[in-house]
Scaffold this active site. Structure first.
Site, PDB file in Angstrom:
ATOM      1  N   SER A 135       0.834  -1.055   0.044  1.00 31.71           N
ATOM      2  CA  SER A 135       0.395  -0.268  -0.421  1.00 31.71           C
ATOM      3  C   SER A 135       1.015   1.759   0.092  1.00 31.71           C
ATOM      4  CB  SER A 135      -0.733   0.468   1.183  1.00 31.71           C
ATOM      5  OG  SER A 135      -1.743   1.447   1.403  1.00 31.71           O
ATOM      6  N   LYS A 161      -1.166  -0.918  -4.122  1.00 31.38           N
ATOM      7  CA  LYS A 161      -2.309  -0.352  -4.273  1.00 31.38           C
ATOM      8  C   LYS A 161      -1.575   0.991  -4.391  1.00 31.38           C
ATOM      9  CE  LYS A 161      -4.644  -0.583  -0.318  1.00 31.38           C
ATOM     10  NZ  LYS A 161      -5.682  -1.043   0.732  1.00 31.38           N
ATOM     11  N   LYS A 163      -3.078   4.920  -2.228  1.00 28.39           N
ATOM     12  CA  LYS A 163      -4.148   5.968  -1.659  1.00 28.39           C
ATOM     13  C   LYS A 163      -4.788   7.176  -2.842  1.00 28.39           C
ATOM     14  CE  LYS A 163      -4.050   3.696   2.366  1.00 28.39           C
ATOM     15  NZ  LYS A 163      -5.393   3.114   2.512  1.00 28.39           N
ATOM     16  N   ASP A 188      -7.586   2.947  -3.292  1.00 28.19           N
ATOM     17  CA  ASP A 188      -8.088   2.825  -1.797  1.00 28.19           C
ATOM     18  C   ASP A 188      -8.923   4.179  -1.616  1.00 28.19           C
ATOM     19  OD1 ASP A 188      -7.080   1.554   1.218  1.00 28.19           O
ATOM     20  OD2 ASP A 188      -9.593   2.029   0.634  1.00 28.19           O
ATOM     21  N   GLU A 213     -11.114   0.458  -3.909  1.00 28.81           N
ATOM     22  CA  GLU A 213     -11.373  -0.429  -2.694  1.00 28.81           C
ATOM     23  C   GLU A 213     -12.192   1.186  -1.778  1.00 28.81           C
ATOM     24  OE1 GLU A 213      -7.814  -1.197  -0.915  1.00 28.81           O
ATOM     25  OE2 GLU A 213      -9.326  -1.628   1.465  1.00 28.81           O
ATOM     26  N   ASP A 238     -14.423  -1.990   2.311  1.00 21.30           N
ATOM     27  CA  ASP A 238     -13.214  -2.110   2.962  1.00 21.30           C
ATOM     28  C   ASP A 238     -13.775  -2.105   4.740  1.00 21.30           C
ATOM     29  OD1 ASP A 238      -9.616  -1.183   4.161  1.00 21.30           O
ATOM     30  OD2 ASP A 238     -11.830  -1.832   4.685  1.00 21.30           O
ATOM     31  N   LYS A 262     -10.511  -7.932   6.707  1.00 21.77           N
ATOM     32  CA  LYS A 262      -8.943  -7.810   7.488  1.00 21.77           C
ATOM     33  C   LYS A 262      -9.582  -7.964   9.003  1.00 21.77           C
ATOM     34  CE  LYS A 262      -7.834  -2.909   5.648  1.00 21.77           C
ATOM     35  NZ  LYS A 262      -8.377  -1.300   6.515  1.00 21.77           N
ATOM     36  N   GLY A 290      -4.755  -4.936   5.032  1.00 27.33           N
ATOM     37  CA  GLY A 290      -4.225  -5.172   6.516  1.00 27.33           C
ATOM     38  C   GLY A 290      -4.093  -3.583   7.384  1.00 27.33           C
TER      39      GLY A 290
HETATM   40  C1  LIG Z   1      -3.396   3.775   7.799  1.00 24.83           C
HETATM   41  S1  LIG Z   1      -4.209   3.334   6.810  1.00 24.83           S
HETATM   42  C2  LIG Z   1      -4.843   1.899   7.437  1.00 24.83           C
HETATM   43  C3  LIG Z   1      -6.422   1.497   6.477  1.00 24.83           C
HETATM   44  C4  LIG Z   1      -5.856   0.707   5.024  1.00 24.83           C
HETATM   45  N1  LIG Z   1      -4.758  -0.440   5.391  1.00 24.83           N
HETATM   46  C5  LIG Z   1      -3.893   0.198   4.037  1.00 24.83           C
HETATM   47  O1  LIG Z   1      -4.257   0.712   3.041  1.00 24.83           O
HETATM   48  C6  LIG Z   1      -2.551  -1.534   4.209  1.00 24.83           C
HETATM   49  C7  LIG Z   1      -1.498  -1.510   5.637  1.00 24.83           C
HETATM   50  C8  LIG Z   1      -0.676  -2.407   5.142  1.00 24.83           C
HETATM   51  O2  LIG Z   1      -0.094  -2.370   4.377  1.00 24.83           O
HETATM   52  O3  LIG Z   1      -0.940  -2.539   7.277  1.00 24.83           O
HETATM   53  C9  LIG Z   1      -6.066   0.987   4.275  1.00 24.83           C
HETATM   54  O4  LIG Z   1      -7.566   1.258   4.818  1.00 24.83           O
HETATM   55  O5  LIG Z   1      -6.898  -0.646   3.666  1.00 24.83           O
HETATM   56 MG   LIG Z   2      -8.870   0.068   2.933  1.00 21.46          MG
END
Ligand SMILES: CSCC[C@@H](NC(=O)CCC(=O)O)C(=O)O
Ligand SMILES: [Mg+2]
Length: 367
Positions: A135, A161, A163, A188, A213, A238, A262, A290
């Site tokens: 991510s 992925k 953001k 995402d 996402e 999610d 998750k 994650g």
């Molecule tokens: C701080 S963002 C935590 C939530 C986010 N998690 C990630 O982007 C992956 C984080 C990881 O690699 O554990 C999501 O919305 O999917």
């Molecule tokens: Mg997410």
């Protein structure tokens, strides 16, 4: 299994670099780790709640309070507690999935260690390693993003992925697609858009994304279904999927063609498996999300990601993606894959000295 008690521990985990999403910037995780103590064995659980209730309504101080006052007592009172009974005993308490998940995980880990059975075997893993996705946060410039993505691809990550949020979406996606060709790519939004942004989101259809996402709000199931009818890119949920029931509703409404599972968000690894089974029955792909877990949660996530319905690479990165030093032996990338631990329970344990250094508070709940 009779619980002697739970030890709650706050662990400070500074990130190797700031991680920016549509709802804020993370520079350090303040993680609640629970240790279940029984006469036969000890087990570890990790609460994925963040310091502030910005990803979801839960937050780590609240999780400690609800565990101390409402969740630990019914489990400590049980004369003979089976991991499958934890969720039922905690059901009278509404919500607080992340807090519940941490305790169930610790009880399940202790129970499995006492029996010499691994998390993966117990959950139904069919692989001994899983493909790793990564991510990537929102950056100051597209150039900076391309450098970071190149670094991850050089490390061997098999899926990227990105953001996104309004104003940082089409341009970074186009740049990554143009620079890195047909790499597996998804985005995402962490609920940053509204249905009024449908035309902007539809412009992402041109980049052959695996999925988009959580574009809309956690409680916007009907709106996600409407958006899905306007996009070619599959919508993945999610934040909206807080239980197997929510997953069933999302599938029935056409709000999701892919689901990010998750375990902490849904109340535990046993509920996560139920969602996996439900999605498989409906032909809905799932992958393991994650929450920047330590090696404890990472071990359990990697085991879950080895189930047959996890057909897309998850956010099961190496420990080094977030942490200079993990509290367990680090998870590493091997040709883009992460190995599923095969020891009893989680198959990993905290390194005592590192755990002690990172601990900011401990509390004992029990006799
Ligand atoms: C701080 S963002 C935590 C939530 C986010 N998690 C990630 O982007 C992956 C984080 C990881 O690699 O554990 C999501 O919305 O999917
Ligand atoms: Mg997410």
């Amino acid at each position: 299994m009779k619980l002697t008690g739970f030890e709650l521990r706050r662990v400070s985990m500074p990130l190797v670099a700031p991680f920016r999403t549509s709802f804020g910037v993370e520079t350090e995780r303040d993680i609640l780790v629970a240790r279940a103590v029984t006469p036969e064995a000890e087990g570890w659980g990790e609460c994925v709640a963040m310091r502030e209730p910005l990803y979801s309504p839960e937050y780590v101080d609240g999780a400690v309070d609800v565990i101390r006052r409402f969740l630990a007592p019914p489990l400590l009172d049980a004369a003979d507690l089976h991991p499958q009974a934890v969720a039922g005993r905690l059901e009278p308490v509404k919500g607080h999935q992340m807090a519940k998940a941490a305790l169930e995980m610790a009880v399940l880990d202790a129970w499995l260690r006492a029996r010499g059975e691994s998390f993966g075997t117990h959950l139904g893993a069919v692989h001994d390693r899983v493909p790793a996705g990564v991510s990537v946060g929102i950056m100051d410039t597209v150039e900076q993003l391309l450098d970071v993505v190149e670094g991850y691809l050089d490390e061997g990550y098999l899926r990227i992925k990105l953001k996104i949020r309004p104003g940082w979406d089409v341009a970074p996606v186009r740049a990554v697609r143009e620079r890195f060709g047909d790499v597996l790519l998804q985005v995402d939004a962490n609920a940053a858009y509204t249905l009024a942004d449908a035309r902007t989101l539809a412009r992402l259809d041109g980049f052959d994304l695996l999925l988009i996402e959580q574009p809309l709000g956690e409680d916007d199931l009907r709106q996600h279904a409407e958006l899905a009818s306007l996009l070619r890119t599959p919508v993945c949920l999610d934040e909206s999927i807080i239980s197997a029931k929510a997953a069933a509703d999302a599938i029935a409404l056409g709000a999701a063609r892919v689901i990010n599972i998750k375990p902490g968000r849904v109340g535990g690894y046993l509920e996560a498996r139920r969602i996996h089974d439900l999605c498989r029955a409906h032909g809905v792909s799932v992958w393991c999300g994650g929450m920047l877990e330590t090696g404890l949660g990472r071990a359990a996530n990697v085991a879950l990601a080895a189930l047959p319905g996890f057909v897309l690479p998850g956010d099961t990165s190496a420990s080094g993606r977030y942490y200079d030093e993990d509290i367990t032996p680090p998870f590493v990338l091997e040709n883009g894959y992460v190995r599923v631990p095969d020891g009893p329970g989680l198959g990993v344990e905290p390194i005592p000295d590192v755990l002690r250094e990172r601990t900011t508070a401990t509390e004992w709940l029990g006799s």
